[in-house]
Design a protein around this motif. Structure first.
Motif, PDB file in Angstrom:
ATOM      1  N   SER A 181       0.823  -1.205   0.000  1.00  0.00           N
ATOM      2  CA  SER A 181       0.000   0.000   0.000  1.00  0.00           C
ATOM      3  C   SER A 181       0.859   1.259   0.000  1.00  0.00           C
ATOM      4  O   SER A 181       1.931   1.292   0.606  1.00  0.00           O
ATOM      5  N   ARG A 182       0.361   2.290  -0.653  1.00  0.00           N
ATOM      6  CA  ARG A 182       1.040   3.582  -0.620  1.00  0.00           C
ATOM      7  C   ARG A 182       0.853   4.270   0.729  1.00  0.00           C
ATOM      8  O   ARG A 182       1.656   5.129   1.110  1.00  0.00           O
ATOM      9  N   TYR A 183      -0.226   3.920   1.437  1.00  0.00           N
ATOM     10  CA  TYR A 183      -0.641   4.698   2.596  1.00  0.00           C
ATOM     11  C   TYR A 183      -0.626   3.946   3.929  1.00  0.00           C
ATOM     12  O   TYR A 183      -0.990   4.512   4.951  1.00  0.00           O
ATOM     13  N   LEU A 184      -0.208   2.678   3.926  1.00  0.00           N
ATOM     14  CA  LEU A 184      -0.255   1.901   5.165  1.00  0.00           C
ATOM     15  C   LEU A 184       0.826   0.833   5.155  1.00  0.00           C
ATOM     16  O   LEU A 184       1.135   0.251   4.111  1.00  0.00           O
TER      17      LEU A 184
ATOM     18  N   LEU B 126       0.131   0.860  11.107  1.00  0.00           N
ATOM     19  CA  LEU B 126      -1.037   0.200  11.680  1.00  0.00           C
ATOM     20  C   LEU B 126      -0.863  -0.001  13.176  1.00  0.00           C
ATOM     21  O   LEU B 126      -1.787   0.247  13.959  1.00  0.00           O
ATOM     22  N   ILE B 127       0.311  -0.424  13.589  1.00  0.00           N
ATOM     23  CA  ILE B 127       0.571  -0.622  15.021  1.00  0.00           C
ATOM     24  C   ILE B 127       0.484   0.704  15.764  1.00  0.00           C
ATOM     25  O   ILE B 127      -0.069   0.773  16.872  1.00  0.00           O
ATOM     26  N   HIS B 128       0.991   1.783  15.177  1.00  0.00           N
ATOM     27  CA  HIS B 128       0.879   3.107  15.801  1.00  0.00           C
ATOM     28  C   HIS B 128      -0.586   3.507  15.978  1.00  0.00           C
ATOM     29  O   HIS B 128      -0.947   4.131  16.993  1.00  0.00           O
ATOM     30  N   MET B 129      -1.424   3.171  15.000  1.00  0.00           N
ATOM     31  CA  MET B 129      -2.852   3.481  15.111  1.00  0.00           C
ATOM     32  C   MET B 129      -3.469   2.772  16.304  1.00  0.00           C
ATOM     33  O   MET B 129      -4.212   3.365  17.098  1.00  0.00           O
ATOM     34  N   PHE B 130      -3.173   1.487  16.438  1.00  0.00           N
ATOM     35  CA  PHE B 130      -3.700   0.733  17.569  1.00  0.00           C
ATOM     36  C   PHE B 130      -3.141   1.270  18.888  1.00  0.00           C
ATOM     37  O   PHE B 130      -3.860   1.357  19.892  1.00  0.00           O
ATOM     38  N   GLU B 131      -1.872   1.634  18.907  1.00  0.00           N
ATOM     39  CA  GLU B 131      -1.269   2.183  20.128  1.00  0.00           C
ATOM     40  C   GLU B 131      -1.943   3.473  20.545  1.00  0.00           C
ATOM     41  O   GLU B 131      -2.124   3.733  21.750  1.00  0.00           O
ATOM     42  N   SER B 132      -2.344   4.295  19.583  1.00  0.00           N
ATOM     43  CA  SER B 132      -3.019   5.559  19.907  1.00  0.00           C
ATOM     44  C   SER B 132      -4.382   5.323  20.546  1.00  0.00           C
ATOM     45  O   SER B 132      -4.935   6.225  21.190  1.00  0.00           O
ATOM     46  N   LEU B 133      -4.917   4.109  20.368  1.00  0.00           N
ATOM     47  CA  LEU B 133      -6.215   3.762  20.951  1.00  0.00           C
ATOM     48  C   LEU B 133      -6.053   3.000  22.269  1.00  0.00           C
ATOM     49  O   LEU B 133      -7.040   2.564  22.859  1.00  0.00           O
ATOM     50  N   GLY B 134      -4.820   2.831  22.721  1.00  0.00           N
ATOM     51  CA  GLY B 134      -4.577   2.192  24.005  1.00  0.00           C
ATOM     52  C   GLY B 134      -4.133   0.742  23.937  1.00  0.00           C
ATOM     53  O   GLY B 134      -3.998   0.077  24.967  1.00  0.00           O
TER      54      GLY B 134
ATOM     55  N   ARG C 196      -4.785  10.479  18.785  1.00  0.00           N
ATOM     56  CA  ARG C 196      -4.025  11.011  17.657  1.00  0.00           C
ATOM     57  C   ARG C 196      -4.825  10.836  16.379  1.00  0.00           C
ATOM     58  O   ARG C 196      -5.566   9.867  16.233  1.00  0.00           O
ATOM     59  N   ARG C 197      -4.652  11.780  15.483  1.00  0.00           N
ATOM     60  CA  ARG C 197      -5.278  11.651  14.172  1.00  0.00           C
ATOM     61  C   ARG C 197      -4.272  11.055  13.187  1.00  0.00           C
ATOM     62  O   ARG C 197      -3.069  11.364  13.240  1.00  0.00           O
ATOM     63  N   PHE C 198      -4.787  10.227  12.301  1.00  0.00           N
ATOM     64  CA  PHE C 198      -3.949   9.626  11.268  1.00  0.00           C
ATOM     65  C   PHE C 198      -4.596   9.899   9.920  1.00  0.00           C
ATOM     66  O   PHE C 198      -5.435   9.130   9.448  1.00  0.00           O
ATOM     67  N   PRO C 199      -4.234  11.009   9.270  1.00  0.00           N
ATOM     68  CA  PRO C 199      -4.801  11.318   7.952  1.00  0.00           C
ATOM     69  C   PRO C 199      -4.176  10.419   6.889  1.00  0.00           C
ATOM     70  O   PRO C 199      -3.178   9.732   7.120  1.00  0.00           O
ATOM     71  N   LYS C 200      -4.764  10.451   5.725  1.00  0.00           N
ATOM     72  CA  LYS C 200      -4.224   9.679   4.608  1.00  0.00           C
ATOM     73  C   LYS C 200      -2.989  10.393   4.081  1.00  0.00           C
ATOM     74  O   LYS C 200      -3.062  11.527   3.614  1.00  0.00           O
ATOM     75  N   ALA C 201      -1.838   9.723   4.169  1.00  0.00           N
ATOM     76  CA  ALA C 201      -0.590  10.325   3.718  1.00  0.00           C
ATOM     77  C   ALA C 201       0.283   9.250   3.076  1.00  0.00           C
ATOM     78  O   ALA C 201       0.416   8.149   3.617  1.00  0.00           O
ATOM     79  N   MET C 202       0.883   9.573   1.945  1.00  0.00           N
ATOM     80  CA  MET C 202       1.703   8.594   1.242  1.00  0.00           C
ATOM     81  C   MET C 202       2.987   8.308   2.016  1.00  0.00           C
ATOM     82  O   MET C 202       3.686   9.225   2.439  1.00  0.00           O
ATOM     83  N   ILE C 203       3.272   7.020   2.210  1.00  0.00           N
ATOM     84  CA  ILE C 203       4.511   6.624   2.877  1.00  0.00           C
ATOM     85  C   ILE C 203       5.390   5.773   1.969  1.00  0.00           C
ATOM     86  O   ILE C 203       6.569   5.594   2.247  1.00  0.00           O
ATOM     87  N   LYS C 204       4.811   5.264   0.880  1.00  0.00           N
ATOM     88  CA  LYS C 204       5.564   4.471  -0.096  1.00  0.00           C
ATOM     89  C   LYS C 204       5.067   4.819  -1.495  1.00  0.00           C
ATOM     90  O   LYS C 204       3.878   4.714  -1.764  1.00  0.00           O
TER      91      LYS C 204
ATOM     92  N   ARG D  46       1.831   0.016  -6.594  1.00  0.00           N
ATOM     93  CA  ARG D  46       1.246  -0.082  -5.261  1.00  0.00           C
ATOM     94  C   ARG D  46      -0.254   0.230  -5.296  1.00  0.00           C
ATOM     95  O   ARG D  46      -0.756   0.862  -6.215  1.00  0.00           O
ATOM     96  N   ASN D  47      -0.962  -0.217  -4.249  1.00  0.00           N
ATOM     97  CA  ASN D  47      -2.406   0.005  -4.160  1.00  0.00           C
ATOM     98  C   ASN D  47      -2.716   1.162  -3.216  1.00  0.00           C
ATOM     99  O   ASN D  47      -1.822   1.697  -2.548  1.00  0.00           O
ATOM    100  N   ASN D  48      -3.979   1.557  -3.135  1.00  0.00           N
ATOM    101  CA  ASN D  48      -4.391   2.717  -2.357  1.00  0.00           C
ATOM    102  C   ASN D  48      -5.103   2.353  -1.044  1.00  0.00           C
ATOM    103  O   ASN D  48      -5.823   3.175  -0.483  1.00  0.00           O
ATOM    104  N   PHE D  49      -4.898   1.132  -0.551  1.00  0.00           N
ATOM    105  CA  PHE D  49      -5.541   0.749   0.710  1.00  0.00           C
ATOM    106  C   PHE D  49      -5.048   1.678   1.820  1.00  0.00           C
ATOM    107  O   PHE D  49      -3.849   1.920   1.974  1.00  0.00           O
ATOM    108  N   ALA D  50      -6.000   2.199   2.606  1.00  0.00           N
ATOM    109  CA  ALA D  50      -5.663   3.146   3.654  1.00  0.00           C
ATOM    110  C   ALA D  50      -6.656   3.028   4.808  1.00  0.00           C
ATOM    111  O   ALA D  50      -7.767   2.526   4.666  1.00  0.00           O
ATOM    112  N   ILE D  51      -6.207   3.491   5.976  1.00  0.00           N
ATOM    113  CA  ILE D  51      -7.061   3.623   7.156  1.00  0.00           C
ATOM    114  C   ILE D  51      -6.874   5.036   7.680  1.00  0.00           C
ATOM    115  O   ILE D  51      -5.735   5.499   7.869  1.00  0.00           O
ATOM    116  N   ILE D  52      -7.977   5.744   7.911  1.00  0.00           N
ATOM    117  CA  ILE D  52      -7.933   7.126   8.403  1.00  0.00           C
ATOM    118  C   ILE D  52      -8.601   7.197   9.768  1.00  0.00           C
ATOM    119  O   ILE D  52      -9.715   6.712   9.966  1.00  0.00           O
TER     120      ILE D  52
END
Length: 230
Positions: A167-170, A175-183, A210-218, A223-229
């Protein structure tokens, strides 16, 4: 896709438009490889590819039966084809839900609007979030897990590898950082050729949001456009 290509009743221009629209949809779900993997494994979940076997193995490592005594482990299985834990009913109290159940053991429910008086020891999201076409709704699903999971409870998360590795965006780290932000903390993380398996545990009742906007990382055309916001 092959059906569109074989359709002799549409013009070449119409065919190109239809194929382009289909490719855009597939791209949002992690690309053709991820979609085909999830579809195939979804069809086979009654057999060898049923990820409940992995869940049970992990649970047996995480939970000591003697520690739960007379109480059963409460488990919410999201997007279930059937109650995969009925043979473990002596120690697992499973609530299986799906938008369109195909088995009487599964409740008709939308996870995003699902309400329950109790929280769960375990929530299983196996080959579910990748079929949600909206990146914001995927983020809402992670936040819903936070609301429905007991403190100390577990999330079992499975997606096609392509949703993270291509994915370009994940990726795994984000993903682990997203879960960590939720505890949550990441307890287990491994992948097969087709699937990524992760176990998270809720340790913090009051995490810093924390907010996680859609941002290109690769970058990369393949690559595909799968993302989680969030």
């Amino acid at each position: 896709m092959d059906t569109i290509k074989r359709d002799s009743h549409i013009t070449d221009a119409e065919q190109r438009v239809k194929l382009n629209d289909l490719n855009k949809i597939l791209d949002q779900h992690g690309g053709l490889d991820a979609y085909q993997t999830a579809s195939k494994l979804g069809e086979e979940r009654h057999g060898k590819q049923n990820t409940s076997k992995w869940v049970l193995k992990q649970l047996n490592n995480l939970i000591t039966r003697s520690s739960i005594k007379d109480e059963r482990v409460t488990l919410l299985d999201v997007g279930a084809l059937q109650n995969n834990y009925i043979n473990q009913s002596s120690w697992i109290d499973c609530v299986a839900i799906d938008l369109n159940p195909c088995d009487g053991s599964v409740q008709k429910a939308d996870f995003l609007t699902f309400t329950e008086s109790k929280k769960f020891d375990v929530i299983v999201l196996s080959l579910v979030i990748n079929f949600v076409g909206n990146a914001v709704q995927r983020g809402n699903m992670l936040q819903k897990c936070r609301k429905l999971c007991k403190l100390g409870g577990y999330i079992f998360f499975v997606v096609p590898v392509a949703c993270l590795m291509n994915s370009r965006y994940l990726d795994d780290k984000l993903l682990i950082h997203m879960f960590e932000s939720l505890g949550f903390v990441n307890l287990s993380n491994h992948a097969s050729k087709k699937l990524s398996y992760k176990v998270f545990q809720l340790e913090n009742e009051n995490p810093t949001f924390r907010r996680f906007p859609k941002a290109m990382i690769k970058a990369g055309r393949s690559r595909n456009n799968f993302a989680i916001i969030i």
